[in-house]
Write a protein that holds these residues in place. Structure first.
Motif, PDB file in Angstrom:
ATOM      1  N   ASP A  48       0.849  -1.199   0.000  1.00  0.00           N
ATOM      2  CA  ASP A  48       0.000   0.000   0.000  1.00  0.00           C
ATOM      3  C   ASP A  48       0.880   1.243   0.000  1.00  0.00           C
ATOM      4  OD1 ASP A  48      -1.843   1.990   0.331  1.00  0.00           O
ATOM      5  OD2 ASP A  48      -2.564   1.330   2.303  1.00  0.00           O
ATOM      6  N   ASN A  49       0.860   1.990  -1.122  1.00  0.00           N
ATOM      7  CA  ASN A  49       1.693   3.185  -1.256  1.00  0.00           C
ATOM      8  C   ASN A  49       0.996   4.475  -0.824  1.00  0.00           C
ATOM      9  OD1 ASN A  49       3.819   1.678  -2.395  1.00  0.00           O
ATOM     10  ND2 ASN A  49       2.911   1.826  -4.430  1.00  0.00           N
ATOM     11  N   ASN A  50      -0.223   4.371  -0.303  1.00  0.00           N
ATOM     12  CA  ASN A  50      -0.928   5.563   0.174  1.00  0.00           C
ATOM     13  C   ASN A  50      -0.232   6.079   1.430  1.00  0.00           C
ATOM     14  OD1 ASN A  50      -2.673   7.525   1.060  1.00  0.00           O
ATOM     15  ND2 ASN A  50      -4.429   6.168   1.327  1.00  0.00           N
ATOM     16  N   TYR A  51       0.315   7.291   1.351  1.00  0.00           N
ATOM     17  CA  TYR A  51       1.152   7.784   2.445  1.00  0.00           C
ATOM     18  C   TYR A  51       0.353   7.998   3.727  1.00  0.00           C
ATOM     19  CZ  TYR A  51       4.988  10.165   4.752  1.00  0.00           C
ATOM     20  OH  TYR A  51       5.991  10.483   5.631  1.00  0.00           O
ATOM     21  N   PHE A  52      -0.860   8.491   3.594  1.00  0.00           N
ATOM     22  CA  PHE A  52      -1.646   8.823   4.777  1.00  0.00           C
ATOM     23  C   PHE A  52      -2.605   7.699   5.131  1.00  0.00           C
ATOM     24  CE2 PHE A  52      -0.902  13.072   2.759  1.00  0.00           C
ATOM     25  CZ  PHE A  52       0.018  13.525   3.689  1.00  0.00           C
ATOM     26  N   ASN A  53      -2.821   7.532   6.422  1.00  0.00           N
ATOM     27  CA  ASN A  53      -3.795   6.551   6.894  1.00  0.00           C
ATOM     28  C   ASN A  53      -5.202   7.133   6.964  1.00  0.00           C
ATOM     29  OD1 ASN A  53      -2.011   4.351   7.341  1.00  0.00           O
ATOM     30  ND2 ASN A  53      -1.267   5.345   9.204  1.00  0.00           N
ATOM     31  N   ASP A  54      -5.327   8.436   6.733  1.00  0.00           N
ATOM     32  CA  ASP A  54      -6.611   9.106   6.891  1.00  0.00           C
ATOM     33  C   ASP A  54      -7.633   8.630   5.856  1.00  0.00           C
ATOM     34  OD1 ASP A  54      -5.683  10.619   9.022  1.00  0.00           O
ATOM     35  OD2 ASP A  54      -4.901  12.171   7.702  1.00  0.00           O
TER      36      ASP A  54
END
Length: 367
Positions: free
Chosen positions: A178-184
């Protein structure tokens, strides 16, 4: 006579001004820059919305904050997935299974965990005392040496051994691809840039630009019943207890007519110590642009001094002690509200600034 003089037309000031106007208050907003919006200001260059003061990606887990900003702009589906360039080797950020595969060739989470654990044990760190030790205890020596050390030391202008451990504690580490930087849960970029939001917030409110509060302080203070101050709190008190320290940034922005796609990604971090800049931003990718040319910005960290913009508070023990003294003075003020990064000497993401401004407005004006 204004109800509120608002010093600073950034996010905090704009939100407070909007909320005050909704309650029938008369505001004067001033800013020393030639534009409103503070650091979220976007400049229009060759049909591209350029983040003039560095990359700003809106993200939050708060549905009320997400709904709040949507009344001012429509957001796109941009997901922050930066890359790290270490001497022309490319790695995905944040640290996840793609990164571990690129580093070690592992394909399963247990293999990655084992590599990190082996390196942790070899380092023998049981009680991390600084950023270097904290980083190694989190992700091992390989990731630290290639992807953290150089970038961090450029960013802060100090050895990683001289930086506090807390800076790195919220480092995202995932054992998924998972390359999505934010967990939001909520994330995106406002269509048309952040100016759309600021302009709508300040609609119908008197705004004066290129006005330095400290050059006209006496006259400005007399013009309003109360003040919202988002500048540097130590400057407000004439540096009575000393100067608070910051890191600053210098930006070198270039329009490239010879290509429409320079690096294939909005943000690429340069993590080796030799490259003088920390990252290159290619702005069109924030809004999935198809323009013939492209605009890039190289970001150079530097020590703050008067005349430069203060970006990152250096929240070490020495500076925090100085700030506490200023905070004690601020708490005694009945007609001045301090807010934002500089007024509170704290680094905020955009959603946090908005939440803080709404809290301040609610406390001051009523819900």
């Amino acid at each position: 006579m204004y109800d509120y003089l608002i010093v600073g037309a950034g996010l905090f000031g704009a939100v407070f001004a909007y909320e005050a106007r909704q309650r029938g208050k008369r505001c004067l907003v001033i800013d020393k820059r030639e534009h409103a919006g503070g650091n979220v200001y976007t400049e229009h260059i060759e049909g591209i919305n350029v983040h003039k003061y560095g990359a700003h990606i809106f993200h939050t887990n708060s549905k009320p904050i997400w709904d709040y900003v949507h009344q001012f702009a429509e957001f796109n589906r941009y997901t922050n997935a930066p890359l790290a360039n270490y001497r022309e080797e490319l790695y995905n950020l944040p640290f996840n299974m793609n990164t571990f595969h690129q580093l070690w060739g592992v394909v399963r989470p247990e293999e990655a965990k084992q590599r990190i654990e082996e390196q942790r044990q070899a380092a023998g760190i049981t009680d991390p005392q600084n950023l270097e030790e904290q980083a190694i205890s989190l992700v091992g020596t390989d990731i630290y040496e290639k992807l953290i050390k150089g970038y961090t030391e450029k960013q802060w202008g100090r050895s990683a051994r001289d930086l506090p451990a807390f800076i790195i504690k919220r480092l995202p580490v995932r054992f998924t691809y998972d390359n999505n930087y934010f967990n939001d849960q909520y994330q995106g970029i406002p269509k048309g840039g952040y100016n759309v939001i600021i302009d709508k917030m300040l609609e119908g409110i008197e705004v004066r630009l290129q006005v330095d509060f400290f050059e006209q302080r006496e006259e400005l203070v007399k013009s309003a019943k109360k003040m919202v101050f988002t500048g540097m709190i130590d400057q407000y008190y004439d540096y009575r207890y000393g100067v608070l320290e910051y890191r600053s940034l210098q930006f070198e922005t270039k329009f490239l007519s010879w290509t429409g796609n320079y690096q294939g990604n909005a943000v690429v971090n340069y993590t080796d110590r030799q490259t003088p800049y920390t990252r290159v931003i290619e702005h069109k990718h924030f809004e999935f642009g198809t323009q013939a040319g492209t605009v890039i910005t190289e970001e150079y960290p530097t020590e703050w001094k008067p005349g430069l913009e203060p970006y990152y508070p250096i929240n070490d023990e020495k500076n925090n002690e100085i700030y506490k003294q200023y905070k004690a003075l601020a708490d005694q003020e009945s007609d001045v509200i301090f807010g934002g990064r500089l007024g509170g000497y704290k680094y905020y993401d955009m959603h946090q600034v908005i939440a803080e401004a709404l809290t301040a407005a609610g406390r001051e004006l009523g819900k």
